[in-house]
Design an enzyme around this catalytic site. Structure first.
Site, mmCIF file in Angstrom:
data_model
loop_
_atom_site.group_PDB
_atom_site.id
_atom_site.type_symbol
_atom_site.label_atom_id
_atom_site.label_comp_id
_atom_site.label_asym_id
_atom_site.label_seq_id
_atom_site.Cartn_x
_atom_site.Cartn_y
_atom_site.Cartn_z
ATOM 1 N N PRO A 100 0.843 -1.196 0.000
ATOM 2 C CA PRO A 100 0.000 0.000 0.000
ATOM 3 C C PRO A 100 0.881 1.251 0.000
ATOM 4 O O PRO A 100 1.939 1.261 0.637
ATOM 5 C CB PRO A 100 -0.784 -0.122 1.317
ATOM 6 N N LEU A 105 5.425 1.777 4.658
ATOM 7 C CA LEU A 105 6.115 0.517 4.351
ATOM 8 C C LEU A 105 7.133 0.673 3.215
ATOM 9 O O LEU A 105 7.615 -0.311 2.677
ATOM 10 C CB LEU A 105 5.092 -0.584 4.006
ATOM 11 N N GLY A 106 7.423 1.904 2.854
ATOM 12 C CA GLY A 106 8.486 2.144 1.875
ATOM 13 C C GLY A 106 8.088 1.832 0.451
ATOM 14 O O GLY A 106 8.923 1.408 -0.358
ATOM 15 N N ASP A 151 14.857 4.156 3.409
ATOM 16 C CA ASP A 151 13.889 3.326 2.672
ATOM 17 C C ASP A 151 14.546 2.692 1.446
ATOM 18 O O ASP A 151 14.346 1.516 1.154
ATOM 19 C CB ASP A 151 12.687 4.166 2.217
HETATM 20 C C1 MEV Z 1 10.185 7.054 6.338
HETATM 21 O O1 MEV Z 1 10.101 5.646 6.137
HETATM 22 C C2 MEV Z 1 11.138 7.369 7.426
HETATM 23 C C3 MEV Z 1 11.331 8.831 7.742
HETATM 24 O O2 MEV Z 1 12.344 8.876 8.747
HETATM 25 C C4 MEV Z 1 11.739 9.640 6.527
HETATM 26 C C5 MEV Z 1 13.136 9.315 6.029
HETATM 27 O O3 MEV Z 1 13.940 8.710 6.757
HETATM 28 O O4 MEV Z 1 13.414 9.688 4.876
HETATM 29 C C6 MEV Z 1 10.079 9.455 8.330
#
Ligand code: MEV
Length: 313
Positions: A100, A105-106, A151
């Site tokens: 999704p 969840l990247g 991510d």
């Molecule tokens: C997003 O999965 C994680 C965050 O820390 C953003 C990032 O690290 O780019 C919110």
């Protein structure tokens, strides 16, 4: 077929944008991509199951992402003379998205890594998984203002790992696989907007926010030791503490709090939001795989999407 996996951040989201460490785990689900030379005069990306077809030159986000990736690619495809004006043949990329979007969840990084992998195969480019993760930051920058890179690195490499911005991903030795339950709050959130919201908080109250990030960084380092020692109970407590600090940064929601509470009442060792927060998914750490399945069923009564992942198995 190239693959980019989804990920969960176990601890350390947001602080990681400012150079603090994060502990993350790759998922078995993600995005598959293929690329071929296109018969048309355009570079095209087709995304299933969304039914989106985007052409480079338009302002469709997927087209902008593909353009960013193509800009760094060489002009010749293996075995092809190259037909287009600047020497590079047009490409047709297809992606199958199993994750999704806007869920923490990247998803977008997984697409970026899969597309990079598919084009690498087409252009006969050799890259290590780490290099592919780094390269696909081009894609991620289209979607997020200031991505830390966690991510992308996880989408390319997977496993359980400690990430620090600008440094090589550090794989973590997992003594006991981590039985995780992932549950979607049903609320979608934009990482770009949430990261910008945290940046505004930090501009206004630098000391408070930096102290929270410092505390989260200490939890991340302890969590790495807990994972290496197979101390799931200790890890669960660290997840709970991380959740409190994230809630203090206004990143939790009523629904996420409800899912975390239910998970804990059902015996989870710890629970927290994962990813950008302000919606998206939460994770709960179960005692073992059977317990994770039981927990998943309990959360499924309140969540539109749940899954079990044995991180580090
Ligand atoms: C997003 O999965 C994680 C965050 O820390 C953003 C990032 O690290 O780019 C919110």
């Amino acid at each position: 077929m190239a693959f980019g996996r989804g990920k969960v951040i176990l601890l350390g989201e947001h602080g990681v944008v400012y150079g603090h460490p994060a502990l993350a785990a790759g998922l078995g689900v993600g995005v598959h991509a293929t690329a071929r030379v296109s018969e048309s005069d355009d570079d095209v990306i087709v995304a299933r199951p969304w039914g989106v077809t985007a052409r480079v030159g338009s302002d469709e986000p997927l087209a902008l992402g593909l353009q960013a990736i193509l800009e760094g690619m060489p002009s010749g495809v293996a075995g092809s003379a190259g037909s287009a004006a600047e020497g590079r043949p047009r490409v047709h990329v297809e992606v199958d998205v199993e994750l999704p979007g806007g869920a923490g969840l990247g998803c977008s990084a997984a697409i970026g890594v899969a597309v990079t992998g598919a084009l690498d195969a087409l252009f006969a480019i050799e890259r290590t998984a780490e290099e592919r993760g780094d390269y696909s930051l081009r894609w991620e920058r289209v979607f997020h203002g200031n991505p830390s890179g966690v991510d992308n690195a996880m989408a390319a490499v997977g496993g359980v790992a400690l990430f620090r911005r600008g440094q090589p991903l550090q794989s973590v030795r997992v003594k006991k696989p981590l039985p995780l339950v992932i549950a979607h709050s049903g609320e979608s959130s934009s990482t770009k907007e949430i990261v910008a919201m945290v940046a505004r908080q930090r501009d206004e109250e630098t000391q408070r926010v930096d102290e929270a990030f410092g505390a989260i960084a200490a939890l991340v380092n302890d969590a790495k030791l807990a994972v290496e020692a197979g101390d799931l109970k200790g890890l669960g407590q660290l997840l709970d503490l991380n959740q409190m600090l994230l809630a203090g940064l206004m990143l939790s929601t009523e629904k996420i709090e409800e899912l975390c509470r239910v998970a804990r009442e059902e015996g989870a060792l710890g629970a927290k939001l994962t990813g950008a927060g302000a919606g998206g998914c939460m994770i709960a750490l179960a005692k073992d795989e059977a317990d994770a399945e039981r927990l998943r069923e309990a959360l499924a009564k309140r969540s539109p999407l749940t899954l079990v992942a044995m991180a580090g198995a």
